[in-house]
Design an enzyme around this catalytic site. Structure first.
Site, PDB file in Angstrom:
ATOM      1  N   ASP A  71      30.106  43.778  34.305  1.00  0.00           N
ATOM      2  CA  ASP A  71      29.763  44.877  35.210  1.00  0.00           C
ATOM      3  C   ASP A  71      28.290  44.799  35.606  1.00  0.00           C
ATOM      4  O   ASP A  71      27.420  44.888  34.757  1.00  0.00           O
ATOM      5  CB  ASP A  71      30.057  46.205  34.500  1.00  0.00           C
ATOM      6  CG  ASP A  71      29.602  47.407  35.318  1.00  0.00           C
ATOM      7  OD1 ASP A  71      29.464  47.267  36.550  1.00  0.00           O
ATOM      8  OD2 ASP A  71      29.394  48.482  34.714  1.00  0.00           O
TER       9      ASP A  71
ATOM     10  N   ASN B  53      26.688  46.853  37.874  1.00  0.00           N
ATOM     11  CA  ASN B  53      26.017  48.071  38.364  1.00  0.00           C
ATOM     12  C   ASN B  53      26.234  49.316  37.507  1.00  0.00           C
ATOM     13  O   ASN B  53      25.978  50.439  37.946  1.00  0.00           O
ATOM     14  CB  ASN B  53      26.433  48.351  39.809  1.00  0.00           C
ATOM     15  CG  ASN B  53      27.925  48.636  39.914  1.00  0.00           C
ATOM     16  OD1 ASN B  53      28.653  48.488  38.938  1.00  0.00           O
ATOM     17  ND2 ASN B  53      28.372  49.043  41.084  1.00  0.00           N
TER      18      ASN B  53
ATOM     19  N   ASP C 241      28.857  50.973  36.452  1.00  0.00           N
ATOM     20  CA  ASP C 241      29.930  51.969  36.620  1.00  0.00           C
ATOM     21  C   ASP C 241      31.084  51.743  35.632  1.00  0.00           C
ATOM     22  O   ASP C 241      32.110  52.418  35.699  1.00  0.00           O
ATOM     23  CB  ASP C 241      30.448  51.990  38.069  1.00  0.00           C
ATOM     24  CG  ASP C 241      31.145  50.690  38.457  1.00  0.00           C
ATOM     25  OD1 ASP C 241      31.138  49.731  37.643  1.00  0.00           O
ATOM     26  OD2 ASP C 241      31.698  50.624  39.569  1.00  0.00           O
TER      27      ASP C 241
ATOM     28  N   ASP D  83      32.772  43.434  38.229  1.00  0.00           N
ATOM     29  CA  ASP D  83      32.720  43.311  39.686  1.00  0.00           C
ATOM     30  C   ASP D  83      32.305  41.905  40.109  1.00  0.00           C
ATOM     31  O   ASP D  83      31.970  41.058  39.266  1.00  0.00           O
ATOM     32  CB  ASP D  83      31.766  44.364  40.265  1.00  0.00           C
ATOM     33  CG  ASP D  83      30.463  44.438  39.473  1.00  0.00           C
ATOM     34  OD1 ASP D  83      29.835  43.376  39.294  1.00  0.00           O
ATOM     35  OD2 ASP D  83      30.086  45.540  39.007  1.00  0.00           O
TER      36      ASP D  83
ATOM     37  N   ASP E   5      44.358  34.887  43.524  1.00  0.00           N
ATOM     38  CA  ASP E   5      45.704  35.352  43.219  1.00  0.00           C
ATOM     39  C   ASP E   5      46.359  35.745  44.544  1.00  0.00           C
ATOM     40  O   ASP E   5      45.733  36.392  45.379  1.00  0.00           O
ATOM     41  CB  ASP E   5      45.622  36.580  42.299  1.00  0.00           C
ATOM     42  CG  ASP E   5      46.615  36.514  41.159  1.00  0.00           C
ATOM     43  OD1 ASP E   5      47.813  36.394  41.448  1.00  0.00           O
ATOM     44  OD2 ASP E   5      46.183  36.592  39.993  1.00  0.00           O
TER      45      ASP E   5
ATOM     46  N   ASP F 110      51.540  34.956  42.461  1.00  0.00           N
ATOM     47  CA  ASP F 110      52.125  35.970  41.591  1.00  0.00           C
ATOM     48  C   ASP F 110      53.652  36.040  41.749  1.00  0.00           C
ATOM     49  O   ASP F 110      54.142  36.141  42.879  1.00  0.00           O
ATOM     50  CB  ASP F 110      51.505  37.320  41.972  1.00  0.00           C
ATOM     51  CG  ASP F 110      51.822  38.419  40.990  1.00  0.00           C
ATOM     52  OD1 ASP F 110      51.426  38.301  39.825  1.00  0.00           O
ATOM     53  OD2 ASP F 110      52.461  39.411  41.398  1.00  0.00           O
TER      54      ASP F 110
ATOM     55  N   GLU G  28      53.435  31.474  39.560  1.00  0.00           N
ATOM     56  CA  GLU G  28      53.860  32.183  38.348  1.00  0.00           C
ATOM     57  C   GLU G  28      55.368  32.397  38.467  1.00  0.00           C
ATOM     58  O   GLU G  28      55.828  33.066  39.382  1.00  0.00           O
ATOM     59  CB  GLU G  28      53.156  33.532  38.223  1.00  0.00           C
ATOM     60  CG  GLU G  28      53.477  34.203  36.895  1.00  0.00           C
ATOM     61  CD  GLU G  28      53.382  35.728  36.918  1.00  0.00           C
ATOM     62  OE1 GLU G  28      53.225  36.318  35.848  1.00  0.00           O
ATOM     63  OE2 GLU G  28      53.493  36.326  38.006  1.00  0.00           O
TER      64      GLU G  28
ATOM     65  N   HIS H 194      46.163  37.488  31.307  1.00  0.00           N
ATOM     66  CA  HIS H 194      45.949  38.941  31.365  1.00  0.00           C
ATOM     67  C   HIS H 194      47.219  39.744  31.071  1.00  0.00           C
ATOM     68  O   HIS H 194      47.159  40.959  31.001  1.00  0.00           O
ATOM     69  CB  HIS H 194      45.405  39.305  32.744  1.00  0.00           C
ATOM     70  CG  HIS H 194      46.407  39.034  33.830  1.00  0.00           C
ATOM     71  ND1 HIS H 194      46.809  37.745  34.149  1.00  0.00           N
ATOM     72  CD2 HIS H 194      47.114  39.860  34.634  1.00  0.00           C
ATOM     73  CE1 HIS H 194      47.715  37.818  35.110  1.00  0.00           C
ATOM     74  NE2 HIS H 194      47.921  39.075  35.425  1.00  0.00           N
ATOM     75  N   ASP H 195      48.359  39.084  30.956  1.00  0.00           N
ATOM     76  CA  ASP H 195      49.624  39.779  30.674  1.00  0.00           C
ATOM     77  C   ASP H 195      50.101  39.571  29.242  1.00  0.00           C
ATOM     78  O   ASP H 195      51.166  40.056  28.867  1.00  0.00           O
ATOM     79  CB  ASP H 195      50.742  39.247  31.583  1.00  0.00           C
ATOM     80  CG  ASP H 195      50.527  39.580  33.035  1.00  0.00           C
ATOM     81  OD1 ASP H 195      49.903  40.622  33.328  1.00  0.00           O
ATOM     82  OD2 ASP H 195      50.993  38.801  33.897  1.00  0.00           O
TER      83      ASP H 195
HETATM   84  C1  GLC Z   1      52.504  39.256  37.495  1.00  0.00           C
HETATM   85  C2  GLC Z   1      51.100  39.596  37.094  1.00  0.00           C
HETATM   86  C3  GLC Z   1      51.103  40.940  36.427  1.00  0.00           C
HETATM   87  C4  GLC Z   1      51.602  41.959  37.416  1.00  0.00           C
HETATM   88  C5  GLC Z   1      52.945  41.560  38.005  1.00  0.00           C
HETATM   89  C6  GLC Z   1      53.244  42.338  39.243  1.00  0.00           C
HETATM   90  O1  GLC Z   1      53.349  39.104  36.412  1.00  0.00           O
HETATM   91  O2  GLC Z   1      50.565  38.595  36.301  1.00  0.00           O
HETATM   92  O3  GLC Z   1      49.848  41.301  35.931  1.00  0.00           O
HETATM   93  O4  GLC Z   1      51.718  43.200  36.794  1.00  0.00           O
HETATM   94  O5  GLC Z   1      53.000  40.213  38.382  1.00  0.00           O
HETATM   95  O6  GLC Z   1      52.410  41.929  40.301  1.00  0.00           O
HETATM   96 CA    CA Z   2      30.742  47.575  38.445  1.00  0.00          CA
END
Ligand code: GLC
Ligand code: CA
Length: 553
Positions: free
Chosen positions: A21, A23, A25, A29, A98, A199, A257, A323-324
């Site tokens: 981050d 700034n 908040d 970013d 993405d 995605d 994905e 991230h999932d």
């Molecule tokens: C993919 C992404 C996930 C998102 C889902 C819907 O699996 O990696 O984070 O919630 O698609 O877009």
């Molecule tokens: Ca920020």
């Protein structure tokens, strides 16, 4: 197999909200990423994959896009993006975005128009159906729990959303949708980005007639119906067309994905002569909760199957978290007693298995899962919806919390731990998601100082993989050894006369390793996650989570 930069690349995934981050908040970013580019470059990676940064109301942290041509307010401006892209390029790295085109946000102007009336020209941009017997048009369940259909009072129909109700699915049978999305893809490529992570791309086609799912599972009346919404023929048609019309005109990389793919289906996406994608993320190993009991054996089998299915025809990818998913060291290693050792072991495997490796932010310092003490501390829509659904069924809230803890997507989304200072140095404000309390021990600053850190091991390993004389680690055949061993994973990567031996002890036990399966004249230790005095290959006593790479002659 033909040499390509994206086969030789190491990719680093950024979840911008939690990266840095700039700034105060509390939200990561674009300018925060710019400030940390030297750190990323120093790691040795070649490509940065940015999770969605487009304008979004954030029902699913950016995977719900309301404007494909603009940046999320919290992340910055298009000027910031242009600067980021040019700073990435200046450092000799590449940037992929993405691409979320299975669905948009319900706040996208297309959907606002689409839901305004049945005869709106954009009505058919999404998937609308009248009720069946006064209820949902079919029994499909959404990934984020409950029905995949949302009732719309105004026009008296349901719309389809495989994910949250704020993520309506686009209707890819509509040529207008395709035209608009293709235009947008081209617009970003013309800006100079280096590719896309697509995605849930294999879900964009839905079966004719939207039939009921067969899979009665234990959840409720709604069922996951991948047989009707994954890998439909339309997906291949669209990808091939996208490839011919747009993607093939640029020097870029693409990774899809693709949940619910077998190696046979996967090959259809990546076999080069089919002209669709460069590689995909398969999910078979994501069904394994850990590498205990027979799970390591299952993992080895998955690796072998995929290698055989794609060999010489298409390329693969390798990842152990994102991230999932939970943090890899917590899931597949031992984040309590052997955090450093097992994090390095996993890295050794990730960077030597066949395919392009993807590192998820924080993995390189061995960040772990988090244990939040109440549901209020969680943010992820998947986690939160699941909790409420289960508690509504009468289950004990404590028990539900305990169950979701190791699985929650928020494990991977806590802020990157930069320093031992306030908020792990992620923000001067209040972080949008709590920092993992272990940041005082696990952070970048500490890792940079410690020659023995996970971070320094990643750097060494990435450099090793990239040396021209070690090309077999990238293009070599994959020859598994000790295939029935439940604790040792070992394999050879061989290209012509170059051979590399990888030895991984996936247990807390001390194990003997004797290489009697294959002949060799000479050997040289290239890297190990323990100090090695006796380098003799004839008889190794592997320590807990020990990993080694040898060159064989
Ligand atoms: C993919 C992404 C996930 C998102 C889902 C819907 O699996 O990696 O984070 O919630 O698609 O877009
Ligand atoms: Ca920020």
């Amino acid at each position: 197999m033909e040499r390509k930069w994206w086969k030789e690349a190491v990719v680093y995934q950024i979840y911008p909200r939690s990266f840095y981050d700039s700034n105060g908040d509390g939200i990561g970013d674009l300018r925060g990423i710019i400030q940390k580019l030297d750190y990323i470059k120093d790691l040795g990676v070649d490509v940065i994959w940015l999770c969605p940064i487009y304008k979004s109301p954030n029902a699913d942290n950016g995977y719900d896009i309301s404007d494909y041509y603009d940046i999320m307010d919290e992340f910055g401006t298009m000027e910031d993006f242009d600067e980021l892209l040019s700073e990435v390029h200046k450092r000799g790295m590449k940037l992929i975005m993405d691409l979320v085109i299975n669905h948009t946000s319900d706040e996208h102007p297309w959907f606002i128009e689409s839901r305004s009336s049945k005869d709106n020209p954009k009505r058919d941009y999404y998937i609308w159906r009248p009720p069946r017997d006064g209820k949902e048009p079919n029994n499909w369940r959404s990934f984020f729990h409950g029905s995949a259909w949302e009732w719309d009072e105004k026009t008296g129909e349901y719309y389809l959303h495989l994910f949250a109700k704020k993520q309506p699915d686009l209707n890819w049978k509509n040529p207008e949708v395709k035209k608009e999305i293709f235009k947008m893809i081209k617009w970003w490529l013309d800006k100079g980005i280096d590719g896309f992570r697509m995605d849930v791309i294999n879900l964009i086609g839905k079966a004719e007639g939207l039939p009921d799912g067969k899979n009665k599972d234990n959840f409720d009346d709604y069922v996951m119906a991948p047989e009707h919404w994954a890998n439909q023929p339309l997906v291949h048609e669209v990808l091939h067309e996208m490839n011919r019309q747009i993607l093939s005109k640029y020097d870029i990389m693409t990774v899809g994905e693709t949940p619910f793919v077998t190696p046979e289906i996967g090959a259809l996406y990546v076999n080069e002569d089919r002209e669709e994608l460069n590689m995909i993320f398969q999910f078979e190993h994501m069904d394994l909760p850990d590498f205990k009991d027979s799970n390591l054996l299952k993992f080895k089998k998955i690796q072998k199957k995929w290698y055989e299915a794609l060999k010489e025809k298409g390329w693969n990818s390798q990842y152990l978290n994102n991230h999932d998913q939970p943090r890899q060291v917590s899931r597949f290693g031992d984040d309590q007693n052997y955090r450093k050792e097992s994090a390095k072991l996993l890295a050794t495997m990730l960077l030597t298995l066949p395919g392009t490796p993807y590192i998820y932010q924080g993995e390189e310092i061995g960040m772990t899962n988090v244990k939040f003490s109440s549901i209020e501390e969680y943010n992820d829509i998947d986690t939160v919806n699941y909790y409420h659904e289960e508690v509504a069924k009468g289950r004990d809230p404590e028990e539900v919390l305990k169950e979701l803890m190791p699985k929650s997507r928020d494990n991977a989304r806590t802020p990157v731990q930069w320093t031992a200072g306030k908020n792990a140095g992620f923000t001067t404000g209040t972080p949008w998601l709590k920092v993992n309390p272990n940041y005082k021990q696990i952070n970048v600053e500490e890792a940079q100082k410690d020659p023995d850190s996970v971070l320094n091991y990643y750097k060494k390993l990435i450099r090793l993989r990239k040396r021209e004389e070690n090309l077999a680690l990238i293009y070599g055949n994959y020859i598994p050894l000790f295939e029935d061993h439940e604790k040792i994973y070992s394999y050879i990567r061989q290209l012509d006369n170059d051979r590399f031996l990888i030895i991984l002890n996936f247990s807390k036990e001390k194990l003997n390793f004797t290489l009697d399966e294959i002949p060799y004249k000479d050997y040289q230790l290239l890297i190990a996650n323990y100090p090695v005095q006796d380098e003799k290959l004839e008889q190794i006593k592997l320590r807990p989570y020990e990993a080694r790479i040898y060159r064989l002659r």
